[in-house]
Design a protein around this motif. Structure first.
Motif, short mmCIF file in Angstrom:
data_model
loop_
_atom_site.label_atom_id
_atom_site.label_comp_id
_atom_site.label_asym_id
_atom_site.label_seq_id
_atom_site.Cartn_x
_atom_site.Cartn_y
_atom_site.Cartn_z
N VAL A 172 0.84 -1.20 0.00
CA VAL A 172 0.00 0.00 0.00
C VAL A 172 0.88 1.25 0.00
O VAL A 172 0.60 2.22 -0.72
CB VAL A 172 -0.95 0.00 1.21
N GLN A 173 1.95 1.25 0.80
CA GLN A 173 2.87 2.39 0.80
C GLN A 173 3.45 2.63 -0.59
O GLN A 173 3.53 3.78 -1.05
CB GLN A 173 4.01 2.15 1.78
N MET A 174 3.87 1.58 -1.26
CA MET A 174 4.47 1.72 -2.58
C MET A 174 3.45 2.21 -3.60
O MET A 174 3.74 3.07 -4.44
CB MET A 174 5.09 0.39 -3.01
N ALA A 175 2.23 1.66 -3.55
CA ALA A 175 1.20 2.08 -4.48
C ALA A 175 0.82 3.54 -4.26
O ALA A 175 0.67 4.32 -5.21
CB ALA A 175 -0.03 1.19 -4.33
N ASP A 176 0.69 3.94 -2.99
CA ASP A 176 0.38 5.34 -2.70
C ASP A 176 1.53 6.25 -3.14
O ASP A 176 1.30 7.38 -3.60
CB ASP A 176 0.11 5.52 -1.20
N GLY A 177 2.76 5.76 -2.99
CA GLY A 177 3.91 6.54 -3.44
C GLY A 177 3.88 6.77 -4.94
O GLY A 177 4.18 7.87 -5.41
N LEU A 178 3.51 5.75 -5.69
CA LEU A 178 3.40 5.90 -7.15
C LEU A 178 2.34 6.95 -7.50
O LEU A 178 2.55 7.79 -8.38
CB LEU A 178 3.06 4.55 -7.78
N LEU A 179 1.22 6.92 -6.79
CA LEU A 179 0.15 7.86 -7.08
C LEU A 179 0.54 9.30 -6.78
O LEU A 179 -0.01 10.23 -7.38
CB LEU A 179 -1.11 7.47 -6.29
N ARG A 180 1.49 9.51 -5.87
CA ARG A 180 1.98 10.86 -5.61
C ARG A 180 2.94 11.34 -6.69
O ARG A 180 3.15 12.55 -6.84
CB ARG A 180 2.69 10.91 -4.24
N LEU A 181 3.50 10.40 -7.45
CA LEU A 181 4.55 10.75 -8.41
C LEU A 181 4.12 10.63 -9.86
O LEU A 181 4.80 11.15 -10.74
CB LEU A 181 5.76 9.84 -8.19
N SER A 182 3.02 9.95 -10.13
CA SER A 182 2.65 9.68 -11.52
C SER A 182 1.14 9.69 -11.69
O SER A 182 0.40 9.24 -10.81
CB SER A 182 3.20 8.31 -11.94
#
Length: 222
Positions: A172-182
């Motif tokens: 979930v952390q990684m997926a949320d991180g992607l959504l902040r960047l792309s």
């Protein structure tokens, strides 16, 4: 006239069908939006996310196989089978994206470098296994994996649920991180699906732990 009984397996099957449909939709979106967004670079958040999430998913599948083989509980076997099927399908999509983008499946950059400075995770060394406490969030250590392989019965069930809850929190952390960047359509769609699906499974696994008189490991979520 007998009325069909709604068994726990039926809603799980519907969830699995929905997940597979999302993966297929992501594949179609990858083709439709390729021209609109251009091709991600080797150092892009999209490429890093695809590589690292594929690596992350591989361990989840490994743990799910170990737990499925060690339990006779049908609900837990159903959950582990869903994790195996869903995350294997998603890994295939990540690899297909990299191939479509003309990128190697293994990049030169350290794991999680794409997310460094966005979510509190520093980059690790290339090839790092991502043990718990290092750059890749939620990963089980080699010692934890060995404990899971050796565990039996209720001990195996509890350890798997604890490790997989933490593993899902990392996902979930990684997926949320992607959504902040792309905001690339097909990648963002997959990230949102991962966040939604794994958050739901975290709740389910927390309930299953409670039924076994156990609690999750300390959360790694903010």
């Amino acid at each position: 006239m007998d009325v069909p009984v709604e068994t726990p397996a039926r809603p799980r099957r519907r969830t699995l069908i929905v997940t597979v449909c999302v993966v297929v939709a992501a594949a179609v979106a990858a083709l439709l939006f390729a021209g609109r967004y251009g091709t991600p670079s080797d150092a892009s958040p999209e490429a890093g996310f695809a590589r690292d999430m594929a690596f992350h998913h591989a361990q989840a599948v490994e743990m799910a196989f170990a737990a499925r083989d060690a339990t006779k509980d049908e609900r837990l076997r159903s959950l582990t089978s869903d994790i195996i099927i869903t995350q294997t399908a998603q890994r295939g999509m990540f690899m297909a994206w990299l191939q479509q983008w003309g990128l190697n499946q293994a990049g030169e950059r350290p794991r999680m470098a794409w997310m460094a400075g966005h979510g509190g995770h520093a980059a690790g060394a290339p090839g790092t296994a991502g043990a718990s406490g290092t750059a890749m969030p939620g990963m089980a250590s080699a010692a934890e994996l060995e404990r899971l392989r050796q565990a039996t019965g209720k001990d195996s069930e509890i350890l798997f649920l604890q490790l997989m809850i933490r593993h899902h929190e990392g996902g979930v952390q990684m997926a949320d991180g992607l959504l902040r960047l792309s905001d690339r359509e097909e990648v963002a769609t997959m990230a949102r699906n991962i966040t939604q699906g794994q958050s739901g499974e975290i709740k389910l696994m927390t309930d299953m732990l409670r039924e076994r008189g156990a609690t999750p490991l300390p959360t790694i979520l903010d």
